[in-house]
Design an enzyme around this catalytic site. Structure first.
Site, PDB file in Angstrom:
ATOM      1  N   ILE A  19       0.843  -1.283  -0.015  1.00  0.00           N
ATOM      2  CA  ILE A  19       0.057  -0.081   0.031  1.00  0.00           C
ATOM      3  C   ILE A  19       0.746   1.105   0.069  1.00  0.00           C
ATOM      4  O   ILE A  19       0.609   2.231  -0.901  1.00  0.00           O
ATOM      5  CB  ILE A  19      -1.123  -0.150   1.266  1.00  0.00           C
ATOM      6  N   ASP A 151      16.229 -11.179   7.386  1.00  0.00           N
ATOM      7  CA  ASP A 151      15.753 -12.704   6.814  1.00  0.00           C
ATOM      8  C   ASP A 151      16.824 -12.944   5.647  1.00  0.00           C
ATOM      9  O   ASP A 151      17.453 -12.299   4.760  1.00  0.00           O
ATOM     10  CB  ASP A 151      14.494 -12.413   5.990  1.00  0.00           C
ATOM     11  N   GLN A 196      15.365   1.559  15.313  1.00  0.00           N
ATOM     12  CA  GLN A 196      16.622   1.611  15.384  1.00  0.00           C
ATOM     13  C   GLN A 196      17.473   0.771  14.960  1.00  0.00           C
ATOM     14  O   GLN A 196      18.475   0.717  14.075  1.00  0.00           O
ATOM     15  CB  GLN A 196      17.232   2.281  16.853  1.00  0.00           C
ATOM     16  N   CYS A 384     -15.720 -17.838 -11.748  1.00  0.00           N
ATOM     17  CA  CYS A 384     -14.826 -18.933 -11.958  1.00  0.00           C
ATOM     18  C   CYS A 384     -15.637 -20.240 -11.230  1.00  0.00           C
ATOM     19  O   CYS A 384     -16.573 -20.811 -11.835  1.00  0.00           O
ATOM     20  CB  CYS A 384     -13.450 -18.812 -11.335  1.00  0.00           C
ATOM     21  N   LEU A 385     -15.076 -20.864 -10.109  1.00  0.00           N
ATOM     22  CA  LEU A 385     -15.935 -21.954  -9.617  1.00  0.00           C
ATOM     23  C   LEU A 385     -17.161 -21.646  -9.253  1.00  0.00           C
ATOM     24  O   LEU A 385     -18.163 -22.502  -9.153  1.00  0.00           O
ATOM     25  CB  LEU A 385     -15.173 -22.156  -8.295  1.00  0.00           C
ATOM     26  N   GLN A 388     -19.290 -22.513 -11.995  1.00  0.00           N
ATOM     27  CA  GLN A 388     -19.182 -24.155 -12.307  1.00  0.00           C
ATOM     28  C   GLN A 388     -20.307 -24.780 -11.183  1.00  0.00           C
ATOM     29  O   GLN A 388     -21.118 -25.390 -11.714  1.00  0.00           O
ATOM     30  CB  GLN A 388     -18.095 -24.699 -12.024  1.00  0.00           C
ATOM     31  N   ARG A 474      -8.614 -24.471 -14.739  1.00  0.00           N
ATOM     32  CA  ARG A 474      -8.371 -25.451 -15.641  1.00  0.00           C
ATOM     33  C   ARG A 474      -9.365 -26.227 -16.162  1.00  0.00           C
ATOM     34  O   ARG A 474      -9.651 -27.028 -17.025  1.00  0.00           O
ATOM     35  CB  ARG A 474      -7.576 -26.659 -14.816  1.00  0.00           C
ATOM     36  N   HIS A 521     -12.388 -13.822 -14.209  1.00  0.00           N
ATOM     37  CA  HIS A 521     -12.091 -12.958 -12.977  1.00  0.00           C
ATOM     38  C   HIS A 521     -12.235 -11.679 -13.241  1.00  0.00           C
ATOM     39  O   HIS A 521     -11.216 -11.039 -13.373  1.00  0.00           O
ATOM     40  CB  HIS A 521     -10.822 -13.478 -12.311  1.00  0.00           C
ATOM     41  N   GLU A 523     -12.932  -9.408 -11.093  1.00  0.00           N
ATOM     42  CA  GLU A 523     -12.352  -8.681  -9.868  1.00  0.00           C
ATOM     43  C   GLU A 523     -10.815  -8.236 -10.163  1.00  0.00           C
ATOM     44  O   GLU A 523     -10.613  -7.063  -9.661  1.00  0.00           O
ATOM     45  CB  GLU A 523     -12.323  -9.241  -8.641  1.00  0.00           C
TER      46      GLU A 523
END
Length: 559
Positions: A19, A151, A196, A384-385, A388, A474, A521, A523
């Protein structure tokens, strides 16, 4: 020449680097600069495509078919530039590329090492993402480095950008470090020591940040900012407070008012017009002044982590702003829904959405949800699903195909109305083929593809003649069952232009006011400025359904 801003994070993860990076990009874009963002992920997966949503959150798909980090969704929602495959890469991708070069003999027999071979490869990928050497080169590329400083996985990336900054020379790069200031209630103060230490760790690597974005649950007092400045060697005006806000669309204004964009432009010697954030202010106004509220049931199996459906959540909120209502999203676990209690679980909602997903767990609950929405005439959007399961439900209970199912969930189903796609044309025009034994990673139908939309349908009202949307799946509606489903009343309102694969199904308007399922999709293309036509129509249908359920007042008795 392209300038670079490298964004790192410290202390803890999930502070909001994505963000923050997108907000800085939005401010710079408002100054007339051409900006892009690049995400570097330190995990060894080649891409996030096979990672569990509980582990990683949503997988965001670009137009050119890349399965990427969810932060790229934030990038596209905040700036005008569309993301590509080159805007996100991982340690796995880098090592894969290095090993392929080693096998080809590109390194001429040298010992392949992290430095210089891996770090050089990272730099090449970063330059590629910025479009350097092509007609797509940008003014500023903001590079977000995943993970936290300290890391072990992040070290090659940090070393690579340190070298890159050195090679570019002064005033061509800047470093922004996002850190965390915990509030200790017992002491009644914010603690600066973790900040710090994380800056000290960054400086040990050879990177001196030009700005610190200090995350906390409240504004950071000037006294604490001065203390941070003294111990981190960052000018006090570069110590930026980032407090919690009720909407992410307030962050660009927050950063601008504290001078972050001015600092970056000064550092990079960028001469730009003044910032204009009027449209961001209007966006915040819309979110804070709704004229109503609708409640949407999002029925899925990843409901314990909202990041699993990040783009869907944002698309619903965008559509709410376009319709001047607040959208309240309630996540419903599909495993808790059974045929006998669907009404009890779903009756209170103004509309129902079933998003994408994989695997058999919770599918029967989604099928029950689709049946409830169909029979009770509740607005339904299946993605999608979600499309279906609506098709399976219709096949079972309307078309008379008992035990119809998807071969993903039941390989022995007598009526495989949903089946594996074996051949299709990809986003770049290449022909792809798949089988049950194909790898999981990178083997789906991916990216933006176009379909023809039938006239006189709900889909045509929303999209017009052609729909172009992004895919990630798929399995598809089985073409061998389409005629039987059509005869039973299901409307197939969009088909792909080459393979004639089903893209949109819906119910006739005389049967149901608003019921639609899409294989793609949508979105991923929603923005806060325009929303998305499908989601805008869905929320409008939710408003209409809410009004239809309100009791009408009796006419006043004649006096």
């Amino acid at each position: 020449m392209t300038k670079f801003v490298f964004v790192t994070g410290g202390v803890v993860s999930s502070l909001g680097k994505g963000i923050a990076s997108a907000s800085l990009a939005a401010i710079l874009e408002s100054r007339g600069l051409k900006v892009t963002l690049i995400k570097l992920d330190p995990y060894i997966n080649v891409d996030p495509g096979t990672m569990s949503p509980f582990q990683h959150g949503e997988v965001f798909v670009t137009d050119d078919g890349a399965e990427t980090d969810l932060d790229l969704g934030h990038y596209e929602r905040f700036i005008e530039t569309r993301m590509k495959k080159t805007n996100n890469f991982t340690t796995g991708r880098i090592y894969q590329s290095v090993l392929e070069k080693e096998r080809r003999g590109d390194y001429l027999g040298k010992t392949v090492q992290v430095i210089p071979h891996v770090t050089n490869e990272i730099q090449e990928y970063v330059k590629r993402g910025a479009g350097i050497g092509t007609g797509d080169a940008v003014d500023v590329a903001i590079v977000e480095i995943g993970g936290t400083v300290g890391d072990i996985e992040s070290l090659p990336f940090l070393e690579a950008v340190r070298q890159m900054s050195l090679r570019m020379g002064p005033n061509n790069s800047a470093f922004v470090h996002l850190t965390y200031l915990p509030y200790i209630a017992a002491a009644g103060e914010l603690k600066t020591k973790p900040t710090q230490h994380t800056v000290q760790k960054l400086r040990e690597i050879g990177i001196q940040p030009d700005a610190l974005l200090c995350r906390a649950d409240r504004r950071i007092p000037d006294e604490e900012r001065g203390k941070i400045s003294l111990f981190t060697n960052v000018a006090e005006w570069g110590v930026i407070s980032m407090w919690d806000v009720d909407t992410i669309y307030k962050v660009p204004r927050m950063l601008h008012e504290q001078g972050l964009d001015g600092l970056i432009c000064d550092k990079l010697r960028l001469n730009t017009p003044p910032t204009s954030l009027k449209r961001w202010d209007q966006l915040v106004y819309e979110t804070e002044h709704p004229q109503g509220e609708v409640t949407i049931a999002m029925v899925g199996k990843y409901v314990d982590l909202s990041d699993s459906y990040k783009s869907v959540n944002e698309a619903l909120r965008h559509a709410g702003m376009k319709n001047h209502v607040r959208v309240k999203i309630e996540h419903v676990d599909s495993e808790t829904i059974a045929p006998g209690d669907a009404a009890e679980k779903l009756a209170k909602y103004d509309a129902i959405l079933v998003p994408g997903g994989f695997g058999a767990r919770g599918v029967e609950g989604k099928i029950c949800t689709a049946r409830y929405a169909r029979e009770q005439r509740v607005p339904y959007l299946g993605i999608c699903l979600g499309m279906q399961v609506a098709t399976i439900e219709y096949a079972r209970h309307v078309a008379g195909l008992a035990n119809a199912n998807s071969t993903e969930f039941d390989a022995a189903t007598p009526h495989p109305v949903i089946a594996l796609i074996t051949e299709w044309k990809d986003a770049d025009g290449t022909i792809q083929t798949r089988s049950e034994t194909s790898d999981l990673g990178g083997t789906m139908r991916l990216g933006a593809q176009s379909s023809d939309v039938a006239s006189g349908t709900l889909a045509h009202e929303i999209y017009g003649n052609i729909v172009t949307e992004r895919h990630r799946h798929r399995y598809e509606a089985n073409v061998n069952y389409l005629d039987r489903l059509r005869k039973a009343g299901l409307v197939i309102s969009a088909l792909t232009q080459r393979e004639q694969l089903t893209e949109i199904v819906e119910l006739p308007r005389e049967v149901h006011p608003w019921f639609i399922g899409v294989q793609f999709h949508p979105e991923f293309k929603s923005t806060p400025w325009d929303g998305h036509p499908l989601f805008n129509a869905f929320i409008k249908a939710a408003i209409d359904h809410q009004k239809s359920r309100q009791p009408t007042l009796p006419a006043a008795a004649a006096s």
